[in-house]
Write an enzyme that holds these catalytic residues in place. Structure first.
Site, mmCIF file in Angstrom:
data_model
loop_
_atom_site.group_PDB
_atom_site.id
_atom_site.type_symbol
_atom_site.label_atom_id
_atom_site.label_comp_id
_atom_site.label_asym_id
_atom_site.label_seq_id
_atom_site.Cartn_x
_atom_site.Cartn_y
_atom_site.Cartn_z
ATOM 1 N N THR A 1 0.865 -1.189 0.000
ATOM 2 C CA THR A 1 0.000 0.000 0.000
ATOM 3 C C THR A 1 0.897 1.233 0.000
ATOM 4 O OG1 THR A 1 -0.057 0.280 2.401
ATOM 5 C CG2 THR A 1 -1.660 -1.258 1.463
ATOM 6 N N ASP A 2 0.295 2.418 -0.093
ATOM 7 C CA ASP A 2 1.105 3.634 -0.080
ATOM 8 C C ASP A 2 1.877 3.765 1.233
ATOM 9 O OD1 ASP A 2 0.287 4.220 -2.579
ATOM 10 O OD2 ASP A 2 -1.273 5.655 -1.973
ATOM 11 N N CYS A 3 1.218 3.411 2.331
ATOM 12 C CA CYS A 3 1.907 3.567 3.626
ATOM 13 C C CYS A 3 2.690 2.323 4.040
ATOM 14 C CB CYS A 3 0.914 3.988 4.704
ATOM 15 S SG CYS A 3 -0.624 3.071 4.686
ATOM 16 N N TYR A 4 2.333 1.179 3.474
ATOM 17 C CA TYR A 4 3.087 -0.072 3.734
ATOM 18 C C TYR A 4 3.474 -0.671 2.378
ATOM 19 C CZ TYR A 4 1.295 0.093 8.537
ATOM 20 O OH TYR A 4 0.992 0.460 9.816
ATOM 21 N N PRO A 5 4.525 -0.141 1.740
ATOM 22 C CA PRO A 5 4.799 -0.508 0.343
ATOM 23 C C PRO A 5 5.294 -1.942 0.130
ATOM 24 C CG PRO A 5 6.496 0.958 1.196
ATOM 25 C CD PRO A 5 5.450 0.886 2.245
#
Lengths: 387, 136
Positions: free
Chosen positions: A129-133
């Site tokens: 994800t954007d915060c957990y790439p």
């Protein structure tokens, strides 16, 4: 004179080293000659214990964040699946979880490896994800690298349990052990007069917040256990004659030891965890003295046929008979075997007694008592195409 | 007179010799065959209880060993990792021979190897996998 003692009073005596503490076995012997009033006057706390395989056990783990971070959506510890539906690096590993390709090593073994200080391989996957790439991580963890490692067991310390026999011609493999055919063995899994919930059958002193011995350290009763059933048939002393109430317990696994916690694999059944639990029972009055005075011949349980679907009841026996080595079922003498460790239960009751004697362990009044009049639902089947 | 149990392992080429006959005839040993497994052309194993004079049993065992038969006393062939045992009792449930029992005072496991018939049921029954048996 009617004896009444408060928790505060007993704790003051414990702190001052003046409290009298007996194990549940010791007080049962004492009760052969002393009245409940005499016991209530002399004894302050009675220690109870059990060391049996309890599948409904497990651990909450927080792995810590890697850089770049990952929101773990599939997690394996030494190949054993862990729950992925919590926050990014939180998980829960169930004692009975296993990789089907390696069914003899499961969650209980991972938990034991961690408390034994061994390295464990963590592998996790994510979509990114954007915060957990990050999408994948493989690394080694151990008890020192992770953050919290908290035991949370939804159902432990069963109040009584059934005796298992097998009337069929085939060997049966169960969580009650391997059962020889033709009624050649009866297995039982309760420490009898030592067992915690048989010494306080109506939960006058055990409830939410009760401080206990758990796996070698101090833990707590946090909730009624799952399948908490208080309306089972009882004998004249108010003790259920089959499996009834249970406890949900929590404690810091990092402080526990494999002396009091042990992974197990039951042949053709699966993985489970032997959990050592000890509960101190304050002798508040003569009624509590009477409860803890119960002995093996006064505690009964049901004999069930684990070889037949529906496990029909074949009889009722007491723990003195079970511990004698032979019971009679349907007119036939049947050899008995325990499947929970009475020796370990004794050791735990003794250890807890020592902690109390040293003033290291305070007894706690429950912050809330357990519910009464509970019973269980069966699983309703709404689809037509079940097996 | 003593009684002792041995696990015998036969090499490939020994199937045609009547060793047990010689134990009885030449060494005056009473034998009781408790378990036998024969894999023709490969190997064979036998669990024997020998009952006789101590010196005769020693000579009989020597006779077997001289014929390339591995002859190990049962207490060496079967191992329990007692140090890690939690005394749960699961192995005693399957031990119909009465070799594994719980001490009724201490509730610790007791293992009387003289009663073992190497049925091997204890191996999978132990939830901690603490038994090792070398029978074949």
């Amino acid at each position: 004179m009617t004896i009444k003692k408060s928790y505060e009073e007993i704790n003051r005596k414990l702190k001052a080293g003046k409290a009298v503490i007996l194990t549940a076995e010791e007080v049962s012997k004492m009760a052969l000659e002393a009245t409940p009033e005499e016991i209530a006057e002399k004894v302050d706390v009675v220690t109870t214990a059990t060391f049996g395989a309890m599948c409904s056990s497990g651990a909450i783990i927080n792995f810590g964040h890697a850089n770049p971070p990952i929101r773990m959506e599939k997690i394996r510890l030494n190949g054993v699946p862990c729950y992925e539906g919590l926050a990014a690096v939180d998980s829960y590993i169930g004692a009975a979880a296993c990789n089907p390709d390696n069914p003899k090593y499961g969650g209980a073994h991972v938990i034991q490896d961690l408390i034994d200080g061994k390295d464990v391989t963590l592998e996790a996957w994510a979509k990114g994800t954007d915060c957990y790439p990050r999408k994948h991580i493989k690394t080694t963890i151990n008890i020192n690298t992770i953050n919290e490692l908290t035991m949370f067991n939804p159902r432990n310390a069963y109040q009584n349990y059934n005796v298992a026999v097998n009337t069929t011609k085939k060997m049966v493999h169960t969580y009650m052990g391997t059962l020889l055919p033709n009624l050649r063995i009866a297995t039982y899994s309760t420490s009898g007069e030592l067992s915690p919930l048989l010494n306080d059958p109506e939960f006058r002193t055990i409830g939410l917040g009760t401080r206990i011995f758990l796996g070698g350290t101090q833990g707590f009763v946090v909730w009624p256990g799952t399948q908490f059933h208080t309306t089972r048939p009882k004998n004249e002393l108010g003790i259920p004659v089959t499996n009834a109430a249970t406890l949900a317990v929590m404690g810091n696994l990092k402080e526990m030891s494999s002396e009091y916690l042990h992974a197990a694999y039951f042949d053709k059944y699966g993985v489970s965890l032997f959990v050592g639990i000890g509960i101190p029972i304050p002798i508040l009055d003569a009624d509590m003295a009477k409860r803890v005075s119960v002995n093996n011949s006064q505690i009964e349980t049901s004999v069930l046929d684990y070889g037949t679907v529906g496990a029909p009841k074949l009889g009722q026996v007491n723990y003195a008979e079970l511990q004698s080595g032979t019971i009679t079922v349907k007119g036939k003498k049947v050899r008995t075997a325990p499947v929970s460790s009475i020796a370990k239960a004794r050791k735990i009751a003794g250890e807890l007694k020592e902690w109390l004697q040293k003033g290291d362990f305070e007894i706690s009044k429950p912050v809330q008592m357990f519910p009464k009049e509970t019973s269980l639902n069966s699983l309703k089947e709404t689809e037509a195409d079940n097996d | 007179m003593i009684k002792k149990r041995y696990v015998l392992n036969f090499p490939t080429q020994s199937g045609d010799k009547a060793f047990t006959y010689h134990l009885v005839k030449d060494y005056d040993i009473r034998i009781n065959i408790l378990k036998a497994e024969v894999y023709p052309g490969k190997k064979g194993s036998l669990l024997l209880e020998l009952h006789g004079k101590k010196e005769n049993i020693e000579k009989g065992v020597e006779y077997l060993q001289n014929h390339n038969i591995k002859c190990e006393s049962l207490d060496k062939a079967i191992q329990l990792d007692a140090e890690n045992c939690i005394d749960c009792g699961n192995c005693t449930a399957v031990c119909f021979a009465g070799s594994l029992t719980m001490n009724k005072e201490t509730w610790k496991l007791e293992f009387d190897k003289d009663k073992c018939v190497v049925c091997e049921l204890c191996i999978p029954a132990c939830p901690l996998n603490l038994f090792k048996i070398d029978f074949r």
